[in-house]
Design a protein around this motif. Structure first.
Motif, PDB file in Angstrom:
ATOM      1  N   GLN A  11       0.820  -1.215   0.000  1.00 19.65           N
ATOM      2  CA  GLN A  11       0.000   0.000   0.000  1.00 19.65           C
ATOM      3  C   GLN A  11       0.857   1.268   0.000  1.00 19.65           C
ATOM      4  OE1 GLN A  11      -3.537  -0.006  -0.423  1.00 19.65           O
ATOM      5  NE2 GLN A  11      -2.708  -2.008  -1.041  1.00 19.65           N
ATOM      6  N   ASP A  12       2.169   1.103   0.026  1.00 17.59           N
ATOM      7  CA  ASP A  12       3.040   2.275  -0.040  1.00 17.59           C
ATOM      8  C   ASP A  12       2.758   3.034  -1.344  1.00 17.59           C
ATOM      9  OD1 ASP A  12       5.506   3.832  -0.847  1.00 17.59           O
ATOM     10  OD2 ASP A  12       6.116   3.163   1.151  1.00 17.59           O
ATOM     11  N   PRO A  13       2.519   4.356  -1.255  1.00 18.41           N
ATOM     12  CA  PRO A  13       2.153   5.111  -2.465  1.00 18.41           C
ATOM     13  C   PRO A  13       3.204   5.029  -3.584  1.00 18.41           C
ATOM     14  CG  PRO A  13       2.471   6.591  -0.558  1.00 18.41           C
ATOM     15  CD  PRO A  13       2.463   5.185  -0.045  1.00 18.41           C
ATOM     16  N   LYS A  14       4.460   4.803  -3.224  1.00 15.81           N
ATOM     17  CA  LYS A  14       5.501   4.729  -4.263  1.00 15.81           C
ATOM     18  C   LYS A  14       5.247   3.542  -5.193  1.00 15.81           C
ATOM     19  CE  LYS A  14       9.055   6.974  -1.501  1.00 15.81           C
ATOM     20  NZ  LYS A  14      10.200   6.823  -0.618  1.00 15.81           N
ATOM     21  N   LYS A 267      22.398   3.068  -8.408  1.00 11.06           N
ATOM     22  CA  LYS A 267      21.849   1.908  -7.693  1.00 11.06           C
ATOM     23  C   LYS A 267      20.394   2.273  -7.353  1.00 11.06           C
ATOM     24  CE  LYS A 267      26.114   0.105  -7.062  1.00 11.06           C
ATOM     25  NZ  LYS A 267      26.594  -0.900  -8.014  1.00 11.06           N
ATOM     26  N   PHE A 268      19.440   1.849  -8.180  1.00 10.21           N
ATOM     27  CA  PHE A 268      18.047   2.285  -7.984  1.00 10.21           C
ATOM     28  C   PHE A 268      17.333   1.504  -6.883  1.00 10.21           C
ATOM     29  CE2 PHE A 268      17.880   3.585 -12.770  1.00 10.21           C
ATOM     30  CZ  PHE A 268      18.578   4.743 -12.482  1.00 10.21           C
ATOM     31  N   PHE A 269      17.574   0.184  -6.819  1.00 11.79           N
ATOM     32  CA  PHE A 269      16.841  -0.629  -5.842  1.00 11.79           C
ATOM     33  C   PHE A 269      17.286  -0.288  -4.418  1.00 11.79           C
ATOM     34  CE2 PHE A 269      16.733  -3.699  -9.543  1.00 11.79           C
ATOM     35  CZ  PHE A 269      15.386  -3.515  -9.811  1.00 11.79           C
ATOM     36  N   ILE A 270      16.326  -0.256  -3.509  1.00  9.96           N
ATOM     37  CA  ILE A 270      16.516  -0.023  -2.065  1.00  9.96           C
ATOM     38  C   ILE A 270      16.936   1.419  -1.767  1.00  9.96           C
ATOM     39  CG2 ILE A 270      17.593  -0.760   0.114  1.00  9.96           C
ATOM     40  CD1 ILE A 270      17.986  -3.530  -1.039  1.00  9.96           C
ATOM     41  N   TYR A 331      11.352  10.656 -13.669  1.00 11.68           N
ATOM     42  CA  TYR A 331      12.346   9.752 -13.077  1.00 11.68           C
ATOM     43  C   TYR A 331      12.360   9.871 -11.555  1.00 11.68           C
ATOM     44  CZ  TYR A 331      14.595   9.301 -17.735  1.00 11.68           C
ATOM     45  OH  TYR A 331      14.874   9.050 -19.051  1.00 11.68           O
ATOM     46  N   ASP A 332      12.541  11.100 -11.072  1.00 11.10           N
ATOM     47  CA  ASP A 332      12.730  11.315  -9.622  1.00 11.10           C
ATOM     48  C   ASP A 332      11.418  11.283  -8.856  1.00 11.10           C
ATOM     49  OD1 ASP A 332      15.461  11.558  -9.968  1.00 11.10           O
ATOM     50  OD2 ASP A 332      15.326  13.711 -10.378  1.00 11.10           O
ATOM     51  N   GLU A 333      10.311  11.609  -9.523  1.00 13.09           N
ATOM     52  CA  GLU A 333       9.018  11.670  -8.836  1.00 13.09           C
ATOM     53  C   GLU A 333       8.367  10.288  -8.741  1.00 13.09           C
ATOM     54  OE1 GLU A 333      10.293  15.288 -10.722  1.00 13.09           O
ATOM     55  OE2 GLU A 333       9.734  13.397 -11.684  1.00 13.09           O
ATOM     56  N   VAL A 334       8.498   9.483  -9.796  1.00 15.34           N
ATOM     57  CA  VAL A 334       7.746   8.216  -9.871  1.00 15.34           C
ATOM     58  C   VAL A 334       8.662   6.997 -10.051  1.00 15.34           C
ATOM     59  CG1 VAL A 334       5.949   6.930 -11.130  1.00 15.34           C
ATOM     60  CG2 VAL A 334       5.758   9.430 -10.879  1.00 15.34           C
ATOM     61  N   GLY A 335       9.560   7.061 -11.043  1.00 13.34           N
ATOM     62  CA  GLY A 335      10.300   5.859 -11.457  1.00 13.34           C
ATOM     63  C   GLY A 335      11.280   5.345 -10.429  1.00 13.34           C
ATOM     64  N   ILE A 336      12.204   6.211  -9.986  1.00 12.54           N
ATOM     65  CA  ILE A 336      13.218   5.759  -9.026  1.00 12.54           C
ATOM     66  C   ILE A 336      12.580   5.418  -7.676  1.00 12.54           C
ATOM     67  CG2 ILE A 336      15.317   6.435  -7.767  1.00 12.54           C
ATOM     68  CD1 ILE A 336      16.232   7.841 -10.370  1.00 12.54           C
ATOM     69  N   GLN A 341      11.487   1.407  -3.632  1.00 12.20           N
ATOM     70  CA  GLN A 341      10.538   0.774  -2.716  1.00 12.20           C
ATOM     71  C   GLN A 341      10.344  -0.705  -3.045  1.00 12.20           C
ATOM     72  OE1 GLN A 341       9.439   2.160   0.021  1.00 12.20           O
ATOM     73  NE2 GLN A 341       8.288   0.340   0.641  1.00 12.20           N
ATOM     74  N   LEU A 342      10.329  -1.041  -4.337  1.00 12.99           N
ATOM     75  CA  LEU A 342      10.244  -2.447  -4.737  1.00 12.99           C
ATOM     76  C   LEU A 342      11.433  -3.215  -4.142  1.00 12.99           C
ATOM     77  CD1 LEU A 342       9.121  -4.806  -6.458  1.00 12.99           C
ATOM     78  CD2 LEU A 342      10.556  -3.968  -8.344  1.00 12.99           C
ATOM     79  N   GLY A 343      12.614  -2.635  -4.234  1.00 13.21           N
ATOM     80  CA  GLY A 343      13.803  -3.263  -3.647  1.00 13.21           C
ATOM     81  C   GLY A 343      13.658  -3.454  -2.148  1.00 13.21           C
ATOM     82  N   ARG A 344      13.097  -2.448  -1.467  1.00 17.31           N
ATOM     83  CA  ARG A 344      12.929  -2.551  -0.003  1.00 17.31           C
ATOM     84  C   ARG A 344      11.906  -3.614   0.366  1.00 17.31           C
ATOM     85  NH1 ARG A 344      13.979   3.319  -0.377  1.00 17.31           N
ATOM     86  NH2 ARG A 344      11.772   3.801  -0.676  1.00 17.31           N
TER      87      ARG A 344
END
Length: 355
Positions: A11-14, A267-270, A331-336, A341-344
């Protein structure tokens, strides 16, 4: 519910904001759990919308195959090594293969990648990948340069020692045929020659390196012993160690300015949505790409303190106005934030997972 679906139902908005608008974002993800039984390593892949027929622009992720193929080719030429100094004809920069590979992973340097493409040629790069089971893949062009689509490579000048140089011959590659894939034309318009053009942007002559192939290369480099000999790249122990080190070394460690090139710069994940230093016990061996509103990361994540490791390869399109080449992407608002968050989410599930 499989682990990846569980992470994506956060449910995290990201994550939720992307999942609520999936059609626009063209998300594809492969998450790989890694288990060890006696001496064997077992991969379990979980896919979300992974489809090699649905095109996404791979951007700089193609630098990973270029680095691997260049190392393999060096092994076949007695007079050359990773530390051989060279320059491309017409280029003022002298470098070594080791330095080019280090720059590719630390800050995703385009010029370093293009030098390796001149060394290999597009056809050879593709053949080396296909030969080892990394497919489908098509390398059609260099990155961010005026001669991007040239099918003939430029000669390289090698320094064999302080006084002797050697010149390589140009390589003539096959002409590039248009790709016939779903979503190869995207959006409603694009900028070309500084003016707005109506109609979808056509990617059919671009590079192609889908999730399945990206994941296949990562597995073969991180765990070569899992694969039969004919699917392993012919790298020396020294080259393999160098490649793994380059894949996880953070830019400040190589002397890049930490304000501009912070730890999670590529390093995008986490950690991607945060510029703080990354913890020492988490190593990320990866290659990202971002261009034309498409963000992709192909990563092996290892936590030495908690003794967990996993792989994830994911891509997302963030181009809400549907116009390509206008440098107006989220990129910075939605993608990264989504990839971070997916990584976390996956990391937390790995911490709790029984092995």
């Amino acid at each position: 519910m499989d682990s990846l679906v569980k992470a994506l139902s956060s449910q995290d908005p990201k994550i939720k904001n992307v999942m609520d608008n999936l059609e626009a974002h063209e998300v594809q993800i492969r998450y790989t759990q890694i288990d060890r039984r006696n001496d064997s390593i077992i991969f379990t892949d979980f896919d979300f919308q992974v489809d090699e027929n649905n095109y996404f622009y791979p951007a700089s992720t193609v630098k990973f195959p270029a680095a691997v193929a260049a190392l393999e080719k060096l092994n076949e030429i007695d007079s050359l090594s990773m530390n051989t100094r060279f320059f491309v004809e017409g280029d003022s920069v002298q470098t070594t293969f080791a330095k080019a590979i280090s720059e590719i992973f630390a800050v995703s340097d385009n010029a370093a990648n293009n030098r390796l493409v001149e060394f290999l040629g597009q056809d050879d790069l593709k053949e080396r990948m296909m030969h080892r089971g990394v497919s489908p893949i098509r390398i059609a062009h260099r990155l961010s340069t005026s001669n991007a689509d040239d099918v003939t490579t430029k000669p390289l000048i090698f320094y064999l020692n302080d006084s002797t140089t050697s010149l390589s011959k140009p390589i003539i590659n096959s002409p590039i045929n248009p790709l016939d894939l779903n979503r190869i034309r995207k959006g409603i318009g694009f900028i070309a020659d500084e003016s707005y053009q109506q109609g979808p942007f056509d990617f059919s002559l671009k590079n192609y390196y889908p999730i399945k192939a990206q994941s296949a290369l990562l597995k073969r480099i991180i765990f070569p012993e899992v694969f039969p000999k004919e699917q392993r790249f012919n790298l020396s122990d020294n080259q393999h160690k160098y490649l793994l080190t380059a894949m996880q070394t953070l830019p400040p460690k190589l002397g890049y300015d930490p304000d501009e090139f912070y730890d999670s710069y590529v390093k995008f994940f986490i950690f991607g949505d945060n510029t703080d230093p990354m913890p020492n016990h988490i190593k990320i061996y990866n290659k990202v790409g971002y261009a034309y509103g498409t963000l992709t990361d192909c990563a092996y994540i290892k936590d030495t303190k908690n003794n967990i490791d996993f792989m994830v390869t994911a891509t997302i399109l963030v181009n809400s106005n549907g116009i390509f080449n206008d440098n107006n992407y989220e990129y910075d608002e939605v993608g990264i934030p989504f990839l971070a968050q997916l990584g976390r989410e996956l990391y937390q599930m790995e911490l709790a997972r029984k092995r």
